[in-house]
Design an enzyme around this catalytic site. Structure first.
Site, PDB file in Angstrom:
ATOM      1  N   GLY A  95      -2.666  24.092  10.538  1.00  0.00           N
ATOM      2  CA  GLY A  95      -3.759  23.438   9.789  1.00  0.00           C
ATOM      3  C   GLY A  95      -5.035  23.543  10.607  1.00  0.00           C
ATOM      4  N   SER A 118      -7.987  25.389  10.267  1.00  0.00           N
ATOM      5  CA  SER A 118      -9.230  26.023   9.801  1.00  0.00           C
ATOM      6  C   SER A 118     -10.357  25.056   9.467  1.00  0.00           C
ATOM      7  CB  SER A 118      -8.920  26.894   8.577  1.00  0.00           C
ATOM      8  OG  SER A 118      -8.430  26.091   7.518  1.00  0.00           O
ATOM      9  N   GLY A 149     -11.705  20.557   9.585  1.00  0.00           N
ATOM     10  CA  GLY A 149     -11.454  19.169   9.975  1.00  0.00           C
ATOM     11  C   GLY A 149     -10.901  19.010  11.383  1.00  0.00           C
ATOM     12  N   PHE A 193      -4.220  27.849   5.511  1.00  0.00           N
ATOM     13  CA  PHE A 193      -4.066  28.349   4.148  1.00  0.00           C
ATOM     14  C   PHE A 193      -5.462  28.492   3.560  1.00  0.00           C
ATOM     15  CE2 PHE A 193      -1.446  27.613   0.042  1.00  0.00           C
ATOM     16  CZ  PHE A 193      -0.948  28.899   0.114  1.00  0.00           C
ATOM     17  N   ASP A 208       1.318  29.927   3.971  1.00  0.00           N
ATOM     18  CA  ASP A 208       1.846  28.584   3.710  1.00  0.00           C
ATOM     19  C   ASP A 208       2.694  28.085   4.884  1.00  0.00           C
ATOM     20  OD1 ASP A 208       2.876  26.280   2.696  1.00  0.00           O
ATOM     21  OD2 ASP A 208       4.075  27.243   1.114  1.00  0.00           O
ATOM     22  N   ALA A 209       2.157  27.139   5.619  1.00  0.00           N
ATOM     23  CA  ALA A 209       2.849  26.614   6.805  1.00  0.00           C
ATOM     24  C   ALA A 209       4.175  25.957   6.451  1.00  0.00           C
ATOM     25  CB  ALA A 209       1.951  25.595   7.517  1.00  0.00           C
ATOM     26  N   TYR A 231      -4.799   3.228   1.031  1.00  0.00           N
ATOM     27  CA  TYR A 231      -4.441   4.149   2.111  1.00  0.00           C
ATOM     28  C   TYR A 231      -3.161   3.713   2.827  1.00  0.00           C
ATOM     29  CZ  TYR A 231      -4.713   7.932   5.299  1.00  0.00           C
ATOM     30  OH  TYR A 231      -4.376   9.084   5.968  1.00  0.00           O
ATOM     31  N   THR A 272     -14.089  14.866   5.546  1.00  0.00           N
ATOM     32  CA  THR A 272     -13.441  16.184   5.548  1.00  0.00           C
ATOM     33  C   THR A 272     -13.098  16.482   4.090  1.00  0.00           C
ATOM     34  OG1 THR A 272     -11.176  15.355   5.749  1.00  0.00           O
ATOM     35  CG2 THR A 272     -12.344  15.797   7.819  1.00  0.00           C
TER      36      THR A 272
HETATM   37  P1  NAD Z   1      -8.680  19.165   6.210  1.00  0.00           P
HETATM   38  O1  NAD Z   1      -8.543  19.259   4.742  1.00  0.00           O
HETATM   39  O2  NAD Z   1     -10.028  19.358   6.813  1.00  0.00           O
HETATM   40  O3  NAD Z   1      -7.708  20.255   6.940  1.00  0.00           O
HETATM   41  C1  NAD Z   1      -6.460  20.566   6.456  1.00  0.00           C
HETATM   42  C2  NAD Z   1      -5.946  21.856   7.077  1.00  0.00           C
HETATM   43  O4  NAD Z   1      -4.637  22.085   6.564  1.00  0.00           O
HETATM   44  C3  NAD Z   1      -6.768  23.107   6.760  1.00  0.00           C
HETATM   45  O5  NAD Z   1      -6.841  23.952   7.900  1.00  0.00           O
HETATM   46  C4  NAD Z   1      -5.923  23.811   5.696  1.00  0.00           C
HETATM   47  O6  NAD Z   1      -6.076  25.236   5.666  1.00  0.00           O
HETATM   48  C5  NAD Z   1      -4.544  23.446   6.174  1.00  0.00           C
HETATM   49  N1  NAD Z   1      -3.516  23.570   5.141  1.00  0.00           N
HETATM   50  C6  NAD Z   1      -3.425  22.921   3.948  1.00  0.00           C
HETATM   51  N2  NAD Z   1      -2.301  23.323   3.295  1.00  0.00           N
HETATM   52  C7  NAD Z   1      -1.703  24.225   4.113  1.00  0.00           C
HETATM   53  C8  NAD Z   1      -0.525  25.000   4.007  1.00  0.00           C
HETATM   54  N3  NAD Z   1       0.294  24.915   2.946  1.00  0.00           N
HETATM   55  N4  NAD Z   1      -0.229  25.862   5.019  1.00  0.00           N
HETATM   56  C9  NAD Z   1      -1.042  25.990   6.109  1.00  0.00           C
HETATM   57  N5  NAD Z   1      -2.155  25.261   6.267  1.00  0.00           N
HETATM   58  C10 NAD Z   1      -2.480  24.388   5.278  1.00  0.00           C
HETATM   59  O7  NAD Z   1      -8.027  17.783   6.621  1.00  0.00           O
HETATM   60  P2  NAD Z   1      -8.278  16.724   7.806  1.00  0.00           P
HETATM   61  O8  NAD Z   1      -9.018  15.573   7.236  1.00  0.00           O
HETATM   62  O9  NAD Z   1      -8.731  17.377   9.049  1.00  0.00           O
HETATM   63  O10 NAD Z   1      -6.780  16.218   7.987  1.00  0.00           O
HETATM   64  C11 NAD Z   1      -5.918  16.679   9.001  1.00  0.00           C
HETATM   65  C12 NAD Z   1      -5.014  15.539   9.424  1.00  0.00           C
HETATM   66  O11 NAD Z   1      -5.821  14.489   9.965  1.00  0.00           O
HETATM   67  C13 NAD Z   1      -4.233  14.906   8.251  1.00  0.00           C
HETATM   68  O12 NAD Z   1      -2.959  14.531   8.706  1.00  0.00           O
HETATM   69  C14 NAD Z   1      -5.055  13.673   7.931  1.00  0.00           C
HETATM   70  O13 NAD Z   1      -4.308  12.681   7.289  1.00  0.00           O
HETATM   71  C15 NAD Z   1      -5.481  13.266   9.330  1.00  0.00           C
HETATM   72  N6  NAD Z   1      -6.611  12.321   9.407  1.00  0.00           N
HETATM   73  C16 NAD Z   1      -7.767  12.541   8.718  1.00  0.00           C
HETATM   74  C17 NAD Z   1      -8.789  11.591   8.788  1.00  0.00           C
HETATM   75  C18 NAD Z   1     -10.083  11.773   8.030  1.00  0.00           C
HETATM   76  O14 NAD Z   1     -10.826  10.811   7.879  1.00  0.00           O
HETATM   77  N7  NAD Z   1     -10.394  12.954   7.573  1.00  0.00           N
HETATM   78  C19 NAD Z   1      -8.642  10.454   9.597  1.00  0.00           C
HETATM   79  C20 NAD Z   1      -7.472  10.285  10.325  1.00  0.00           C
HETATM   80  C21 NAD Z   1      -6.454  11.229  10.220  1.00  0.00           C
END
Ligand code: NAD
Length: 396
Positions: A47, A49, A51, A73, A110-111, A234, A274
């Site tokens: 994951g 790419s 956030g 992905f 797909d991871a 949440y 994000t």
């Molecule tokens: P994001 O949407 O920015 O990133 C998600 C990543 O997952 C991307 O790189 C995407 O390509 C990848 N991805 C999605 N489906 C995939 C698949 N099938 N195969 C391979 N890669 C795949 O999300 P984010 O907000 O950075 O979230 C990442 C983690 O951080 C999550 O567990 C989220 O719950 C957690 N988190 C987020 C926040 C927030 O406020 N954004 C706060 C705390 C924790």
């Protein structure tokens, strides 16, 4: 072509390659200006790419000089359609890493599938030997189970009873009341299957069985807790059930890895804009109020600052990973500080359409949202003819 933002609700269907590249460079510059990290060496980010995952990869590479493999992905450009932001981010990351002399590879796919896990293991064997840090940062609306073939969909709903609270359309700044009906039992089950810990566990098991996980390896996944007002949607909702599962997985993985000096954690991160968080009702209004308060108190951090702090204060540089041997690392500590939360809650009770600009940081929210897709970035000529077709170097 001329690339402009095209938004539909919380989705932007276009992304700008040059804008994304500049956003990446800003993150790299931030990390390079900090104290060097004492580790890791070879890192797998699942994951990677956008956030938190992207920021983890940048921190490892440019903060510690680590070699990195990113799994994500994302879609390449096709005809008049731009690539997704994560594609452009990864292309820019790979270029910058190569310029710095850092080894890196990107795997697009797909991871959740066995095929991508096998491909990753083969790459590690051929190019890296082992990995000593595995970051799991996948956020997805769907998952197809590699064994049963069932496709699960995750939903963001309360559990048990309906939830009513304020929400905001961040494009217009309009505050309204939203009621979300509770999830069915099956929706809870499916959300846990997508966003819980099963896939993280499968990755670690397969890496370990293949002998590509270094002795003493660390693995970390990300979670969120947040304030009471968002708990029904949440932490106590469908996604929270999945996070409970993820946190239980950390305990189980920690036991497994401990035998060889390894460790597993869940890092509880701050709420940030994000692609995933903008899809959750109520949360964008909370984040806007939080941004304003944290900026006023000079406590605001974005993804890269959070991830640098995770690596420097907790995972490496002699930092204490988690308090009292817990499996949870709390880098949401500044968000959850009592003075911050009291002020956010005071504003929350007063927030309405007319006072959003005064009580919340709507501009900051929007700016971060457009930055996710490479828009509203200084120095980019958005009227210039831009080629959307960009290759990711070192894609395997
Ligand atoms: P994001 O949407 O920015 O990133 C998600 C990543 O997952 C991307 O790189 C995407 O390509 C990848 N991805 C999605 N489906 C995939 C698949 N099938 N195969 C391979 N890669 C795949 O999300 P984010 O907000 O950075 O979230 C990442 C983690 O951080 C999550 O567990 C989220 O719950 C957690 N988190 C987020 C926040 C927030 O406020 N954004 C706060 C705390 C924790």
């Amino acid at each position: 072509m001329i690339i402009q933002p095209k938004t539909r609700g919380f989705i932007c269907t276009t992304a700008h390659p040059e804008g994304c590249a500049r956003q990446i460079q800003e993150q790299i510059d931030f990390v390079k200006a900090q104290k060097k990290l004492t580790g890791p060496v070879n890192v797998l980010v699942i994951g990677a790419s956008t956030g938190y995952g992207l920021a983890s990869r940048i921190t490892a590479a440019f903060g510690a000089g680590a070699n990195t493999i990113g799994v994500f992905f994302d879609k390449a450009a096709e005809g008049a359609r731009t690539a997704s932001a994560g594609w452009y981010n990864s292309a820019a990351f790979e270029q910058a890493a190569a310029q710095q002399g850092l080894k890196s590879h990107s795997i697009v796919g797909d991871a959740f599938s066995d095929a991508i896990k096998t491909k990753t293991i083969d790459l590690i064997k051929a190019e890296y030997g082992t990995v000593d840090l595995v970051v799991y940062s996948v956020a997805s609306p769907r998952r197809t189970h590699p064994v049963t073939g069932e496709t699960f969909s995750s939903v963001i709903k309360p559990v048990g009873t309906a939830y009513t609270n304020k929400t905001m359309n961040f494009h217009t700044g309009e505050v309204s009341t939203v009621t979300i009906e509770p999830a069915t039992e099956d929706e809870v089950r499916q959300t846990i299957a997508v966003m819980g810990g099963e896939d993280w566990g499968m990755w670690i098991d397969q890496l370990q069985e293949a002998g590509v996980l270094a002795d003493g390896a660390t693995t970390v996944a990300y979670s969120y807790i947040g304030p009471k007002i968002t708990h029904p949607i949440y932490r106590d909702g469908t996604i929270g059930q999945a996070k409970n599962d993820l946190e239980q997985t950390a305990i189980a993985l920690n036991e497994k890895l401990n035998a060889k000096g390894g460790r597993a954690f869940v890092s509880v991160n701050k709420a940030l804009v994000t692609q995933s968080s903008s899809a959750i009702p109520v949360v964008p209004l909370y984040i806007s109020a939080l941004y304003k308060v944290m900026k006023e108190k000079e406590l605001h951090e974005n993804c890269i600052q959070q991830m640098y702090r995770l690596f420097s204060d907790h995972l490496y540089n002699g930092g204490e990973a988690a308090a009292d041997g817990s499996h949870l690392i709390r880098i949401d500590d500044w968000e959850m500080r009592e003075d911050v939360q009291i002020e956010v809650m005071r504003r929350w009770s007063e927030l309405e359409t007319g006072n959003v600009p005064e009580l919340a940081d709507l501009e900051g929210y929007r700016e971060d949202f457009f930055h996710l897709f490479g828009f509203q970035t200084e120095g980019v000529d958005y009227e210039a003819d831009t080629d959307p077709a960009v290759e990711i170097p070192n894609q395997v």
